[in-house]
Design a protein around this motif. Structure first.
Motif, PDB file in Angstrom:
ATOM      1  N   LYS A 243      45.617  34.707  40.991  1.00 45.84           N
ATOM      2  CA  LYS A 243      46.347  35.109  39.526  1.00 45.84           C
ATOM      3  C   LYS A 243      46.945  36.530  39.788  1.00 45.84           C
ATOM      4  O   LYS A 243      47.567  37.008  38.821  1.00 45.84           O
ATOM      5  CB  LYS A 243      45.233  35.060  38.461  1.00 45.84           C
ATOM      6  CG  LYS A 243      44.169  36.140  38.611  1.00 45.84           C
ATOM      7  CD  LYS A 243      43.116  35.835  37.436  1.00 45.84           C
ATOM      8  CE  LYS A 243      42.289  34.731  37.698  1.00 45.84           C
ATOM      9  NZ  LYS A 243      41.385  34.598  36.569  1.00 45.84           N
ATOM     10  N   ARG A 246      52.343  37.466  42.258  1.00 42.94           N
ATOM     11  CA  ARG A 246      53.585  36.697  41.494  1.00 42.94           C
ATOM     12  C   ARG A 246      54.293  35.556  42.504  1.00 42.94           C
ATOM     13  O   ARG A 246      54.272  35.773  43.555  1.00 42.94           O
ATOM     14  CB  ARG A 246      54.849  37.877  41.198  1.00 42.94           C
ATOM     15  CG  ARG A 246      54.107  38.694  40.251  1.00 42.94           C
ATOM     16  CD  ARG A 246      55.225  39.938  39.907  1.00 42.94           C
ATOM     17  NE  ARG A 246      56.449  39.266  39.559  1.00 42.94           N
ATOM     18  CZ  ARG A 246      57.617  40.086  38.735  1.00 42.94           C
ATOM     19  NH1 ARG A 246      57.430  41.511  39.239  1.00 42.94           N
ATOM     20  NH2 ARG A 246      58.543  39.594  38.269  1.00 42.94           N
ATOM     21  N   ASN A 247      55.212  34.763  41.856  1.00 37.75           N
ATOM     22  CA  ASN A 247      55.739  33.648  42.661  1.00 37.75           C
ATOM     23  C   ASN A 247      57.186  33.528  41.941  1.00 37.75           C
ATOM     24  O   ASN A 247      57.857  32.504  42.094  1.00 37.75           O
ATOM     25  CB  ASN A 247      54.963  32.558  42.721  1.00 37.75           C
ATOM     26  CG  ASN A 247      54.730  31.815  41.580  1.00 37.75           C
ATOM     27  OD1 ASN A 247      54.757  32.326  40.474  1.00 37.75           O
ATOM     28  ND2 ASN A 247      54.049  30.262  41.954  1.00 37.75           N
ATOM     29  N   ASP A 248      57.627  34.491  40.969  1.00 36.86           N
ATOM     30  CA  ASP A 248      58.624  34.266  40.113  1.00 36.86           C
ATOM     31  C   ASP A 248      59.806  35.136  40.668  1.00 36.86           C
ATOM     32  O   ASP A 248      60.847  35.254  39.924  1.00 36.86           O
ATOM     33  CB  ASP A 248      58.280  34.591  38.707  1.00 36.86           C
ATOM     34  CG  ASP A 248      57.828  36.189  38.580  1.00 36.86           C
ATOM     35  OD1 ASP A 248      57.399  36.296  39.390  1.00 36.86           O
ATOM     36  OD2 ASP A 248      57.996  36.548  37.248  1.00 36.86           O
ATOM     37  N   LYS A 254      59.465  41.578  46.333  1.00 38.41           N
ATOM     38  CA  LYS A 254      57.890  41.491  45.918  1.00 38.41           C
ATOM     39  C   LYS A 254      57.547  43.221  46.719  1.00 38.41           C
ATOM     40  O   LYS A 254      57.723  43.198  47.651  1.00 38.41           O
ATOM     41  CB  LYS A 254      57.159  40.414  46.392  1.00 38.41           C
ATOM     42  CG  LYS A 254      57.171  39.322  45.943  1.00 38.41           C
ATOM     43  CD  LYS A 254      56.142  38.276  46.278  1.00 38.41           C
ATOM     44  CE  LYS A 254      56.298  37.011  45.762  1.00 38.41           C
ATOM     45  NZ  LYS A 254      55.498  36.102  46.196  1.00 38.41           N
ATOM     46  N   LYS A 302      52.497  32.023  45.969  1.00 41.05           N
ATOM     47  CA  LYS A 302      51.787  33.170  45.597  1.00 41.05           C
ATOM     48  C   LYS A 302      51.072  33.807  46.692  1.00 41.05           C
ATOM     49  O   LYS A 302      50.679  35.052  46.807  1.00 41.05           O
ATOM     50  CB  LYS A 302      50.557  32.650  44.470  1.00 41.05           C
ATOM     51  CG  LYS A 302      51.100  32.225  43.061  1.00 41.05           C
ATOM     52  CD  LYS A 302      50.009  32.233  42.063  1.00 41.05           C
ATOM     53  CE  LYS A 302      50.614  32.214  40.948  1.00 41.05           C
ATOM     54  NZ  LYS A 302      49.564  32.242  39.915  1.00 41.05           N
TER      55      LYS A 302
END
Length: 444
Positions: A243, A246-248, A254, A302
């Motif tokens: 959690k 990020r994977n957006d 990143k 992620k």
């Protein structure tokens, strides 16, 4: 250098698998395409084989200097090449610890003379060497390593002001080992009270538990967000930590990235019954749900990189009781085969394996002209027969420690050829060490 023409390979690169030839000249990829008719000093018919970019392992412990009864750069680099890893980034918890620029360059000198693979070495941080750390050249060194949890070598950095300063001022990626020291100490005290000196190995993931991992990773992420640091968290071992990532956004954008290691994808807590202290490592191999969660995190991007944390110890050292047996597992020779086993099982696409073991480390560390099969790039290449079984034995295990948790195991694929910077360093079980690997360079 010999020119080499690889014919009729199934080329796996940048999300696609296609049939192609590859021409290698002067260490680099000169041409890629079908039906290349150029003359070459050596032609290899790769019909039925897959051609992959060589793996870049961003976390290994090759033990030199000072711990050469366990491993040497020479021996572990050979093992890496035999397994399809063409470049490595090695950790600073050697003896002495790599905590000055002079000691760092000493390692590069050793590697230039002995390493069959391409190489880079991390500068190690301590509570009191900030000035030395900040002298590190971002173009010639892979990164700075911080142990935010104690492990082999006792390089724990727990001074809050030191951490703030490194995160604020570092000019190159910071790679961190994240386990909360106080949580581990408190848990250890509970298990020592219960078991004395005979703590069962299966308690390892309860002592170095999910809370210890998440608490430390959370702290590292918050520091990185505060200072806009380029942070890379090593060997994520819990589902809970996913959690934090990020994977957006594209990988190139990143600032905070994460690595998963092959043993945390392969083993789980039940395997302690079979392997005992042989799979004792930090962070610990944990319950089955974490293994499944990490695989899903990899598929969802992620988790950005697959590496090994290759960490050899002698067989005799690993036979000790839980508290005496050192943490670490030798893995670099079989990491590509391990992940290709997941391909065979339908758990990972082969293109995803290549992305996480070659493309992504090249992106995250800004590795110059490696990690892809591209014209003009260095020819770091691996030929694999996905349908030729390979049984691990002592005779074909090349680590100095001469043991592997996979001894007796049969993988479904075989690494047939490994090219390092255009040199055919390994072919059908034979090494050619007439040319050593190159020092990795970084575009930063």
């Amino acid at each position: 250098m010999k020119s080499i023409l690889i014919k009729n390979a199934q080329l796996v690169n940048e999300g696609n698998t296609t049939t192609a030839d590859v021409l290698v000249k002067d260490g680099r990829i000169e041409q890629i395409g079908p039906g290349i008719a150029a003359e070459a000093d050596q032609t290899i018919d790769a019909t039925g084989l897959h051609l992959l970019p060589g793996a870049i392992d961003d976390q290994v412990h090759f033990r030199e200097p000072g711990l050469t009864h366990k491993a040497r750069i020479e021996t572990e680099a050979r093992a890496a090449v035999a397994g399809g890893t063409t470049s490595f980034m090695e950790m600073p918890n050697t003896v002495p610890n790599t905590v000055t620029q002079e000691l760092l360059e000493d390692k590069y000198k050793i590697a230039s003379q002995t390493s069959l693979a391409n190489y880079s070495f991390y500068m190690g941080a301590t509570n009191d060497n900030l000035a030395e750390v900040l002298l590190t050249n971002p173009n010639t060194v892979c990164g700075i390593k911080i142990f935010m949890g104690s492990s082999t070598g006792n390089m724990l950095v727990d001074n809050e002001e030191t951490l703030e300063q490194i995160f604020a001022k570092a000019r190159l990626p910071i790679a961190v080992h994240c386990e909360d020291e106080q949580t581990i100490r408190d848990n250890m005290a509970i298990y020592e009270e219960k078991y004395g000196e005979d703590i069962p190995i299966k308690c390892h993931p309860e002592i170095r538990n999910e809370t210890a991992c998440f608490k430390s990773s959370f702290l590292a992420v918050k520091l990185a967000e505060k200072h806009n640091t380029r942070l890379h968290i090593l060997h994520i071992s819990t589902e809970e930590e996913l959690k934090l990532f990020r994977n957006d956004i594209p990988l190139e954008q990143k600032r905070i990235t994460a690595e998963v290691c092959v043993h945390h994808l392969w083993f789980d807590k039940e395997d302690y019954d079979t392997y005992g202290t042989l799979i004792k490592c930090n962070p610990a191999v944990k319950e089955h749900r974490h293994k499944e969660g990490l695989l899903q995190g990899l598929l969802e991007d992620k988790l950005d990189v697959i590496a090994t944390d290759h960490a050899p110890h002698t067989w005799e050292e690993k036979q000790g009781k839980y508290k005496q047996a050192p943490s670490g597992v030798p893995l670099v020779q079989h990491s590509v085969q391990m992940m290709l086993e997941f391909v065979k099982q339908g758990k990972l696409p082969i293109e995803k394996v290549v992305e996480k073991m070659a493309h992504a480390p090249a992106i995250l560390f800004n590795v110059r002209e490696r990690g892809y099969i591209r014209e003009g790039y260095w020819a770091d290449l691996v030929l694999v027969d996905l349908n030729k079984p390979y049984t691990v034995t002592k005779d074909n295990t090349y680590y100095l420690c001469n043991w592997s948790p996979f001894e007796g195991h049969t993988f479904s694929s075989t690494i047939t050829h490994t090219f390092v910077s255009g040199h055919l360093a390994f072919a059908n079980g034979e090494f050619d060490e007439s040319k050593k690997g190159e020092r990795l360079l970084f575009d930063r």
